[in-house]
Design an enzyme around this catalytic site. Structure first.
Site, PDB file in Angstrom:
ATOM      1  N   ASP A   1      -3.889   6.061 -37.744  1.00 14.74           N
ATOM      2  CA  ASP A   1      -5.887   5.623 -38.328  1.00 14.74           C
ATOM      3  C   ASP A   1      -6.443   6.702 -38.317  1.00 14.74           C
ATOM      4  O   ASP A   1      -5.490   7.426 -37.625  1.00 14.74           O
ATOM      5  CB  ASP A   1      -6.003   4.173 -37.235  1.00 14.74           C
ATOM      6  CG  ASP A   1      -5.608   5.072 -35.725  1.00 14.74           C
ATOM      7  OD1 ASP A   1      -6.257   6.743 -35.590  1.00 14.74           O
ATOM      8  OD2 ASP A   1      -5.949   3.886 -34.461  1.00 14.74           O
TER       9      ASP A   1
ATOM     10  N   ARG B   1      -7.941  -3.645 -35.572  1.00 11.86           N
ATOM     11  CA  ARG B   1      -7.220  -5.130 -34.708  1.00 11.86           C
ATOM     12  C   ARG B   1      -7.698  -5.995 -34.741  1.00 11.86           C
ATOM     13  O   ARG B   1      -8.866  -5.848 -34.383  1.00 11.86           O
ATOM     14  CB  ARG B   1      -7.623  -3.552 -32.765  1.00 11.86           C
ATOM     15  CG  ARG B   1      -6.906  -4.108 -31.837  1.00 11.86           C
ATOM     16  CD  ARG B   1      -6.592  -2.926 -30.924  1.00 11.86           C
ATOM     17  NE  ARG B   1      -5.881  -2.665 -30.715  1.00 11.86           N
ATOM     18  CZ  ARG B   1      -5.043  -2.267 -30.391  1.00 11.86           C
ATOM     19  NH1 ARG B   1      -4.591  -3.398 -30.180  1.00 11.86           N
ATOM     20  NH2 ARG B   1      -4.418  -0.571 -30.720  1.00 11.86           N
TER      21      ARG B   1
ATOM     22  N   ARG C   1      -9.306   5.617 -22.545  1.00 15.34           N
ATOM     23  CA  ARG C   1      -9.365   4.825 -24.149  1.00 15.34           C
ATOM     24  C   ARG C   1     -10.651   3.990 -24.298  1.00 15.34           C
ATOM     25  O   ARG C   1     -11.163   3.735 -25.015  1.00 15.34           O
ATOM     26  CB  ARG C   1      -8.856   3.626 -24.814  1.00 15.34           C
ATOM     27  CG  ARG C   1      -7.109   4.675 -25.112  1.00 15.34           C
ATOM     28  CD  ARG C   1      -6.255   3.257 -25.864  1.00 15.34           C
ATOM     29  NE  ARG C   1      -5.261   3.332 -24.153  1.00 15.34           N
ATOM     30  CZ  ARG C   1      -4.285   2.873 -24.208  1.00 15.34           C
ATOM     31  NH1 ARG C   1      -3.981   2.524 -25.181  1.00 15.34           N
ATOM     32  NH2 ARG C   1      -3.899   2.669 -23.020  1.00 15.34           N
TER      33      ARG C   1
ATOM     34  N   LYS D   1      -6.248   0.849 -40.106  1.00 20.32           N
ATOM     35  CA  LYS D   1      -5.945  -0.054 -38.991  1.00 20.32           C
ATOM     36  C   LYS D   1      -7.250  -0.764 -38.172  1.00 20.32           C
ATOM     37  O   LYS D   1      -8.018  -0.139 -38.619  1.00 20.32           O
ATOM     38  CB  LYS D   1      -5.502   0.704 -37.793  1.00 20.32           C
ATOM     39  CG  LYS D   1      -4.791  -0.510 -36.326  1.00 20.32           C
ATOM     40  CD  LYS D   1      -4.751   0.403 -35.822  1.00 20.32           C
ATOM     41  CE  LYS D   1      -5.303   1.267 -34.387  1.00 20.32           C
ATOM     42  NZ  LYS D   1      -4.580   1.778 -33.214  1.00 20.32           N
TER      43      LYS D   1
ATOM     44  N   GLU E   1       1.149  -1.103   0.204  1.00 16.79           N
ATOM     45  CA  GLU E   1       0.267   0.378   0.166  1.00 16.79           C
ATOM     46  C   GLU E   1       0.898   1.522   0.312  1.00 16.79           C
ATOM     47  O   GLU E   1       2.144   1.181   0.444  1.00 16.79           O
ATOM     48  CB  GLU E   1      -0.941   0.103   1.104  1.00 16.79           C
ATOM     49  CG  GLU E   1      -2.401  -1.232   0.513  1.00 16.79           C
ATOM     50  CD  GLU E   1      -2.893  -0.537   1.915  1.00 16.79           C
ATOM     51  OE1 GLU E   1      -2.964   0.142   2.996  1.00 16.79           O
ATOM     52  OE2 GLU E   1      -4.131  -1.770   1.988  1.00 16.79           O
TER      53      GLU E   1
HETATM   54  C1  R5P Z   1      -5.585   4.085 -30.558  1.00 16.39           C
HETATM   55  O1  R5P Z   1      -6.217   4.704 -30.523  1.00 16.39           O
HETATM   56  C2  R5P Z   1      -4.115   4.482 -30.072  1.00 16.39           C
HETATM   57  O2  R5P Z   1      -4.933   5.957 -30.235  1.00 16.39           O
HETATM   58  C3  R5P Z   1      -3.624   4.119 -30.579  1.00 16.39           C
HETATM   59  O3  R5P Z   1      -3.103   3.645 -31.671  1.00 16.39           O
HETATM   60  C4  R5P Z   1      -2.900   2.620 -29.357  1.00 16.39           C
HETATM   61  O4  R5P Z   1      -3.344   3.072 -27.995  1.00 16.39           O
HETATM   62  C5  R5P Z   1      -1.884   2.370 -29.893  1.00 16.39           C
HETATM   63  O5  R5P Z   1      -1.239   1.306 -29.116  1.00 16.39           O
HETATM   64  P1  R5P Z   1      -0.716   0.295 -29.300  1.00 16.39           P
HETATM   65  O6  R5P Z   1       0.723   1.559 -29.055  1.00 16.39           O
HETATM   66  O7  R5P Z   1      -0.341  -0.998 -28.162  1.00 16.39           O
HETATM   67  O8  R5P Z   1      -0.712  -0.434 -30.937  1.00 16.39           O
END
Ligand code: R5P
Length: 286
Positions: A163, A188, A89, A186, A36
């Site tokens: 993106d 995911r 996010r 992009k 803690e």
């Molecule tokens: C996503 O919407 C953010 O703008 C970044 O592109 C994302 O968080 C990047 O994450 P990583 O480095 O894990 O691909």
């Protein structure tokens, strides 16, 4: 004004204090044997105007921020600067039953009525500012990145957002200097894997600067860089606002052929070459 540095944001807090012509207040942080966190503001803040500076990139950082807010309850006026607002996010409920994490955090920070105003830097989605019960403002560090690129003297750079979500950022970096800009597409696939679908961007023989708000695992940037290399881009540079660089992000990015990585100091790392201190200090004295 007393600048209170959070445990994760000591250097930036000190830089802000310097910009304001002072020094940061002394605090004490330690961990109990069970893990803690103990937090104490040593300076007397009674009836003072205080500004806490603390980024939220680890859960313990949130505990520390809540403790600091509690510790300054006798201050006359309390501003909280959260240079990197983690959990932004998760800005809405994507599946039934999910916590809206950014809302839970906003509620936690503002519920006790101690905080008078909040500043964040390039929050992932400005809509989350509505979750705070007090005035919350987003500060834009994109022009600082544009200035940095211009100072570096990179010949005719094309600014690329990885993106669609990075379009506004790419534009804000590029526009003041008249640089070209574009975004990639992009998709995911999983938590640390993304697929960048080829899109017609004219990068052949050109220097490219990829800009994103957050670099976490580096998957997005590595994929973008590989794709741009395949399209015969010349030198590829990477910049971001918030550099988390978790797991092997740095190696993934460098292995993709990136020449350099630069971030701001909202999260302190070896890549924090651009400081948001003056931008924040200017806002605090408005
Ligand atoms: C996503 O919407 C953010 O703008 C970044 O592109 C994302 O968080 C990047 O994450 P990583 O480095 O894990 O691909």
């Amino acid at each position: 004004m007393k600048i209170i540095p959070g445990i994760s944001t000591q250097v930036l807090a000190a830089r802000i204090a310097t910009e304001l012509g002072g020094t940061v207040s002394l605090c004490e942080f330690k961990k109990f044997p069970d893990g803690e966190l103990y937090t104490r503001v040593i300076d007397d803040i009674k009836d003072e105007e205080v500004t806490i500076v603390q980024s939220l990139m680890a859960d313990s950082g949130l505990i520390n921020l809540l403790q600091l807010i509690d510790a300054v309850e006798e201050a006359h006026n309390t501003t909280v600067v959260i240079p990197y607002l983690g959990y932004a996010r998760q800005d809405k409920r994507f599946k039934p039953g999910e916590a809206i994490s950014s809302r839970a955090i906003a509620r936690g920070i503002s519920f006790a009525g101690i905080v008078d105003r909040i500043y964040v830097v390039n929050v992932h989605n400005r809509a989350v500012l509505e979750y705070f019960d007090v005035e919350a403002k987003d500060l834009d560090a994109a022009p600082l990145i544009g200035d940095y690129i211009a100072q570096k003297g990179i010949a005719q750079p094309v600014i690329i957002g990885p993106d669609e979500g990075a379009r506004e950022l790419a534009k804000a970096v590029a526009a003041p200097h008249g640089f070209d800009y574009d975004v990639l597409e992009k998709k995911r696939i999983s938590g640390d894997e993304v697929q960048i679908k080829p899109k017609e961007v004219s990068v052949e023989g050109k220097n490219v600067v990829i800009v994103d708000d957050i670099i976490s695992t580096g998957g997005t940037i590595a994929e973008a860089a590989s794709m741009l290399k395949a399209q015969d881009a010349n030198d590829i540079y990477v910049t971001c606002i918030h550099g988390l660089f978790v797991q092997n992000a740095t190696l993934r990015i460098l292995n993709a052929g990136v020449k350099s990585i630069v971030a701001t100091d909202t999260i302190e790392s070896i890549f924090s070459e651009i400081s948001v201190a003056k931008m924040i200090a200017d806002e605090l004295t408005k």
